[in-house]
Design a protein around this motif. Sequence first.
Motif, PDB file in Angstrom:
ATOM      1  N   ASN A  36      22.405 -16.452  14.186  1.00  0.00           N
ATOM      2  CA  ASN A  36      23.523 -15.975  15.009  1.00  0.00           C
ATOM      3  C   ASN A  36      23.119 -14.751  15.830  1.00  0.00           C
ATOM      4  N   ARG A  37      22.431 -13.810  15.173  1.00  0.00           N
ATOM      5  CA  ARG A  37      21.975 -12.603  15.873  1.00  0.00           C
ATOM      6  C   ARG A  37      20.953 -12.954  16.945  1.00  0.00           C
ATOM      7  N   LYS A  75      19.015 -23.086  20.486  1.00  0.00           N
ATOM      8  CA  LYS A  75      19.730 -23.073  21.772  1.00  0.00           C
ATOM      9  C   LYS A  75      20.407 -24.417  22.009  1.00  0.00           C
ATOM     10  N   LYS A  76      19.698 -25.492  21.707  1.00  0.00           N
ATOM     11  CA  LYS A  76      20.254 -26.826  21.909  1.00  0.00           C
ATOM     12  C   LYS A  76      21.446 -27.060  20.976  1.00  0.00           C
ATOM     13  N   ALA A  77      21.324 -26.634  19.729  1.00  0.00           N
ATOM     14  CA  ALA A  77      22.418 -26.806  18.767  1.00  0.00           C
ATOM     15  C   ALA A  77      23.627 -25.961  19.158  1.00  0.00           C
ATOM     16  N   GLY A  85      27.206 -25.289  15.198  1.00  0.00           N
ATOM     17  CA  GLY A  85      25.893 -25.886  15.368  1.00  0.00           C
ATOM     18  C   GLY A  85      24.765 -25.075  14.774  1.00  0.00           C
ATOM     19  N   LEU A  86      24.982 -23.759  14.578  1.00  0.00           N
ATOM     20  CA  LEU A  86      23.922 -22.914  14.026  1.00  0.00           C
ATOM     21  C   LEU A  86      23.906 -22.912  12.508  1.00  0.00           C
ATOM     22  N   THR A  87      24.901 -23.519  11.884  1.00  0.00           N
ATOM     23  CA  THR A  87      24.947 -23.556  10.426  1.00  0.00           C
ATOM     24  C   THR A  87      23.858 -24.477   9.895  1.00  0.00           C
ATOM     25  N   LYS A  91      22.393 -27.587   3.851  1.00  0.00           N
ATOM     26  CA  LYS A  91      23.186 -27.163   2.703  1.00  0.00           C
ATOM     27  C   LYS A  91      24.001 -28.316   2.141  1.00  0.00           C
ATOM     28  N   THR A  92      24.371 -29.274   2.997  1.00  0.00           N
ATOM     29  CA  THR A  92      25.219 -30.377   2.555  1.00  0.00           C
ATOM     30  C   THR A  92      24.545 -31.738   2.701  1.00  0.00           C
TER      31      THR A  92
END
Length: 347
Positions: A36-37, A75-77, A85-87, A91-92
């Motif tokens: 995110n940063r 960037k694409k996500a 999209g950045l997650t 994780k799942t």
Amino acid sequence: MSKITFTSREIKELQKNPNVQRVSERSITYSDSFKNRFMDEYLAGKLPRQIFTENGFDINVIGLKRIEQSAHRWKKAYEKNGLIGLTDSRKTSSGRPIKRELTPAEVIERQKARIKLLEGQVELLKKLEVTERRLLNERENLVPSKVYQLIFETVEQNQFKRMTKYFCDLLGVSRSGYYSYLKASTSREAREQLDLEAKEVILKAFNRRGYKKGSRSIKMILENEYNLIFSRKKIQRIMKKYGIVCPHRRPNPYKKIAKSTKEHRVVPNKLNREFKQGVPGKVLLTDITYLPYNGNSMAYLSTIKDASTNELLAYHVSDRITLDIATKTIHKLMNNKKISLTRLLHL
């Protein structure tokens, strides 16, 4: 994926970096907060290599190609799914598909993880919707600098650091202008400090002698008594900025009554400014004087004077400027047996 592999020493060093979630010999997983940063600073104009370096990564260890691949992927996500999209989808997700049937415990565990992620996304979207409404309501009648400040406070308080571009588009301001506003924070703070110092000086002149004044009076007081030269525009700007208001004088209701009843209509000029006619008690003059006391209090003195001898024949003091102050003065004059009046003229 880059072909560079990490040694055991490099893996230990990377694990110490708070921006790394996990690392193996051939891959590295970054934390969501770092991604995110990264997007926030990347959209602000920084290069990927610079961002990685400033966040504690050694370019020689992770390789420039891996940095470029990560920047392109994030960037694409971000462009496709924005915030979500950045997650980290791992994780799942189950990773590589497996051919065997999942056990009931594995199915339940995966469904729990998916539900938890969806609940987090829904809460985030609800929070974003509330923030949007608040921003649009507060945006009205604001200058661009105030809008930038509003965006900054929203981003910092709600941790929407990757939503800067979205908020700028939502409120109709340029992203470059927003980042220029942030860069100028030091000079802005210096100007604010100078304005606060000017405010203190202006308040001294504003409250001098116990009553409030306008910009013209403040300018003259600063020049004559404090030896300070402030332009009237600067004084007006400081007063407007900090809410220093000089109240307007209220209209005198008795003047309105006098106009409506034609009480002060024009009468024949019998004296023609010949006040001293050498006859005591013939020409009388009257006036009301304002007497300030105790700071904000005011008394009113009504007098009647003999134009020939300059002697005060009667007076009356009151704390209210009403019709009674004049009539009581006349009654005192008429009840004074020591005074003889030759003739009473309409003055």
